[in-house]
Scaffold this motif. Structure first.
Motif, PDB file in Angstrom:
ATOM      1  N   PRO A 250      42.102  16.490  -7.277  1.00 48.25           N
ATOM      2  CA  PRO A 250      42.109  17.209  -5.987  1.00 48.25           C
ATOM      3  C   PRO A 250      40.710  17.551  -5.494  1.00 48.25           C
ATOM      4  CG  PRO A 250      43.813  18.082  -7.410  1.00 48.25           C
ATOM      5  CD  PRO A 250      43.002  17.126  -8.240  1.00 48.25           C
ATOM      6  N   GLU A 251      39.833  18.002  -6.373  1.00 46.41           N
ATOM      7  CA  GLU A 251      38.473  18.327  -5.951  1.00 46.41           C
ATOM      8  C   GLU A 251      37.700  17.063  -5.576  1.00 46.41           C
ATOM      9  OE1 GLU A 251      34.470  20.518  -7.577  1.00 46.41           O
ATOM     10  OE2 GLU A 251      36.377  20.963  -8.520  1.00 46.41           O
ATOM     11  N   PHE A 252      37.899  15.979  -6.335  1.00 42.15           N
ATOM     12  CA  PHE A 252      37.223  14.719  -6.044  1.00 42.15           C
ATOM     13  C   PHE A 252      37.670  14.165  -4.688  1.00 42.15           C
ATOM     14  CE2 PHE A 252      37.155   9.995  -6.537  1.00 42.15           C
ATOM     15  CZ  PHE A 252      35.779   9.841  -6.545  1.00 42.15           C
ATOM     16  N   ALA A 253      38.981  14.156  -4.436  1.00 41.23           N
ATOM     17  CA  ALA A 253      39.494  13.661  -3.154  1.00 41.23           C
ATOM     18  C   ALA A 253      39.021  14.548  -2.001  1.00 41.23           C
ATOM     19  CB  ALA A 253      41.020  13.594  -3.191  1.00 41.23           C
ATOM     20  N   GLY A 254      38.942  15.853  -2.236  1.00 40.71           N
ATOM     21  CA  GLY A 254      38.415  16.751  -1.208  1.00 40.71           C
ATOM     22  C   GLY A 254      36.958  16.477  -0.892  1.00 40.71           C
ATOM     23  N   ALA A 255      36.168  16.176  -1.936  1.00 41.80           N
ATOM     24  CA  ALA A 255      34.753  15.846  -1.719  1.00 41.80           C
ATOM     25  C   ALA A 255      34.616  14.548  -0.930  1.00 41.80           C
ATOM     26  CB  ALA A 255      34.030  15.736  -3.053  1.00 41.80           C
ATOM     27  N   LEU A 256      35.480  13.569  -1.209  1.00 40.03           N
ATOM     28  CA  LEU A 256      35.425  12.306  -0.462  1.00 40.03           C
ATOM     29  C   LEU A 256      35.825  12.516   0.994  1.00 40.03           C
ATOM     30  CD1 LEU A 256      36.911   9.730  -2.997  1.00 40.03           C
ATOM     31  CD2 LEU A 256      34.517  10.247  -2.523  1.00 40.03           C
ATOM     32  N   ALA A 257      36.831  13.351   1.234  1.00 37.02           N
ATOM     33  CA  ALA A 257      37.250  13.641   2.614  1.00 37.02           C
ATOM     34  C   ALA A 257      36.144  14.371   3.374  1.00 37.02           C
ATOM     35  CB  ALA A 257      38.535  14.461   2.606  1.00 37.02           C
ATOM     36  N   ARG A 258      35.482  15.331   2.715  1.00 38.76           N
ATOM     37  CA  ARG A 258      34.353  16.027   3.358  1.00 38.76           C
ATOM     38  C   ARG A 258      33.218  15.054   3.652  1.00 38.76           C
ATOM     39  NH1 ARG A 258      35.830  19.749  -0.470  1.00 38.76           N
ATOM     40  NH2 ARG A 258      34.172  19.116  -1.894  1.00 38.76           N
ATOM     41  N   GLN A 259      33.004  14.104   2.754  1.00 36.66           N
ATOM     42  CA  GLN A 259      31.946  13.103   2.952  1.00 36.66           C
ATOM     43  C   GLN A 259      32.243  12.274   4.191  1.00 36.66           C
ATOM     44  OE1 GLN A 259      29.058  12.577   1.456  1.00 36.66           O
ATOM     45  NE2 GLN A 259      28.632  10.790   2.721  1.00 36.66           N
ATOM     46  N   GLN A 260      33.485  11.909   4.377  1.00 39.73           N
ATOM     47  CA  GLN A 260      33.835  11.102   5.550  1.00 39.73           C
ATOM     48  C   GLN A 260      33.639  11.874   6.842  1.00 39.73           C
ATOM     49  OE1 GLN A 260      37.738   9.122   4.958  1.00 39.73           O
ATOM     50  NE2 GLN A 260      36.442   7.332   5.186  1.00 39.73           N
ATOM     51  N   ARG A 261      33.871  13.166   6.799  1.00 43.07           N
ATOM     52  CA  ARG A 261      33.688  13.964   8.016  1.00 43.07           C
ATOM     53  C   ARG A 261      32.211  14.167   8.349  1.00 43.07           C
ATOM     54  NH1 ARG A 261      38.083  16.890   5.825  1.00 43.07           N
ATOM     55  NH2 ARG A 261      36.686  18.440   4.931  1.00 43.07           N
ATOM     56  N   GLY A 262      31.352  14.217   7.333  1.00 42.16           N
ATOM     57  CA  GLY A 262      29.964  14.559   7.598  1.00 42.16           C
ATOM     58  C   GLY A 262      28.946  13.484   7.331  1.00 42.16           C
ATOM     59  N   GLY A 263      29.347  12.350   6.754  1.00 39.95           N
ATOM     60  CA  GLY A 263      28.361  11.327   6.419  1.00 39.95           C
ATOM     61  C   GLY A 263      28.971   9.947   6.487  1.00 39.95           C
ATOM     62  N   ALA A 264      28.719   9.172   5.455  1.00 37.30           N
ATOM     63  CA  ALA A 264      29.174   7.789   5.415  1.00 37.30           C
ATOM     64  C   ALA A 264      30.682   7.705   5.205  1.00 37.30           C
ATOM     65  CB  ALA A 264      28.466   7.054   4.279  1.00 37.30           C
ATOM     66  N   ASP A 265      31.263   6.615   5.676  1.00 34.65           N
ATOM     67  CA  ASP A 265      32.666   6.340   5.400  1.00 34.65           C
ATOM     68  C   ASP A 265      32.810   5.937   3.939  1.00 34.65           C
ATOM     69  OD1 ASP A 265      33.740   6.885   7.855  1.00 34.65           O
ATOM     70  OD2 ASP A 265      33.553   4.831   8.583  1.00 34.65           O
ATOM     71  N   VAL A 266      33.890   6.357   3.313  1.00 28.74           N
ATOM     72  CA  VAL A 266      34.159   6.034   1.917  1.00 28.74           C
ATOM     73  C   VAL A 266      35.509   5.347   1.852  1.00 28.74           C
ATOM     74  CG1 VAL A 266      34.492   6.960  -0.400  1.00 28.74           C
ATOM     75  CG2 VAL A 266      32.856   8.038   1.129  1.00 28.74           C
ATOM     76  N   VAL A 267      35.573   4.216   1.130  1.00 26.85           N
ATOM     77  CA  VAL A 267      36.841   3.530   0.904  1.00 26.85           C
ATOM     78  C   VAL A 267      37.017   3.303  -0.586  1.00 26.85           C
ATOM     79  CG1 VAL A 267      36.956   2.406   3.157  1.00 26.85           C
ATOM     80  CG2 VAL A 267      35.826   1.253   1.288  1.00 26.85           C
ATOM     81  N   LEU A 268      38.274   3.310  -1.021  1.00 27.04           N
ATOM     82  CA  LEU A 268      38.619   3.067  -2.414  1.00 27.04           C
ATOM     83  C   LEU A 268      39.235   1.674  -2.494  1.00 27.04           C
ATOM     84  CD1 LEU A 268      40.392   6.487  -3.101  1.00 27.04           C
ATOM     85  CD2 LEU A 268      37.968   5.963  -3.214  1.00 27.04           C
TER      86      LEU A 268
END
Length: 152
Positions: free
Chosen positions: A77-95
């Motif tokens: 949950p914390e990892f997925a939250g960090a990835l979602a925050r990253q997408q809102r404020g920086g680079a796009d992240v895909v798995l």
């Protein structure tokens, strides 16, 4: 577990790397290859590395899960939250390249919707063609009657 607490343990010489950044080819994505069992510490370090390297909204970071054998689902949950925050404020992240087992771990951690939003699938896996395959739709099933041997 917070990011600061997760990175408190010192790494040892015998610790295998949990992830590796691939060299970027031209304007392609930044690819991060993940390896082995990823616990809370490795996921927190990965989230921190993505935050540091993926500052530009023009960047695309692809996390390659092909060689991952297990994830600590309590830390997801914390990892997925960090990835979602990253997408809102920086680079796009895909798995990418996630096994069914890893997908089920995300679901068990309650992160299924986040996973489906971040997961990259090739076009041929997501879009079904409206055209029938070449000529197959026009073929009629042919079941010949049992034939007698002509030769006696």
């Amino acid at each position: 577990m917070s990011l600061a607490v997760a990175s408190a343990r010192r790494s040892f010489a015998f610790d295998r790397p949990a992830f590796q950044w691939d060299a970027r080819r031209g304007t392609g994505p930044l690819v991060v290859r993940l390896f082995g069992r990823l616990g809370a510490r490795e996921l927190a370090l990965l989230a921190q590395a993505i935050q540091e390297r993926g500052r530009s909204p023009r960047d695309l970071i692809c996390l390659d899960f092909e060689q991952v054998t297990h994830l600590d689902y309590a830390a997801l949950p914390e990892f997925a939250g960090a990835l979602a925050r990253q997408q809102r404020g920086g680079a796009d992240v895909v798995l990418a390249c996630m096994s069914g087992y890893v997908r089920r771990l995300f679901d068990a951690a309650g992160q299924g919707p986040t996973l489906r939003r971040l997961e990259w699938k090739p076009v041929e896996e997501t879009v079904t063609s409206r055209r029938p395959p070449l000529g197959i739709a026009r073929m009629v099933a042919h079941h010949p009657a049992p034939r007698r041997d002509i030769l006696r």
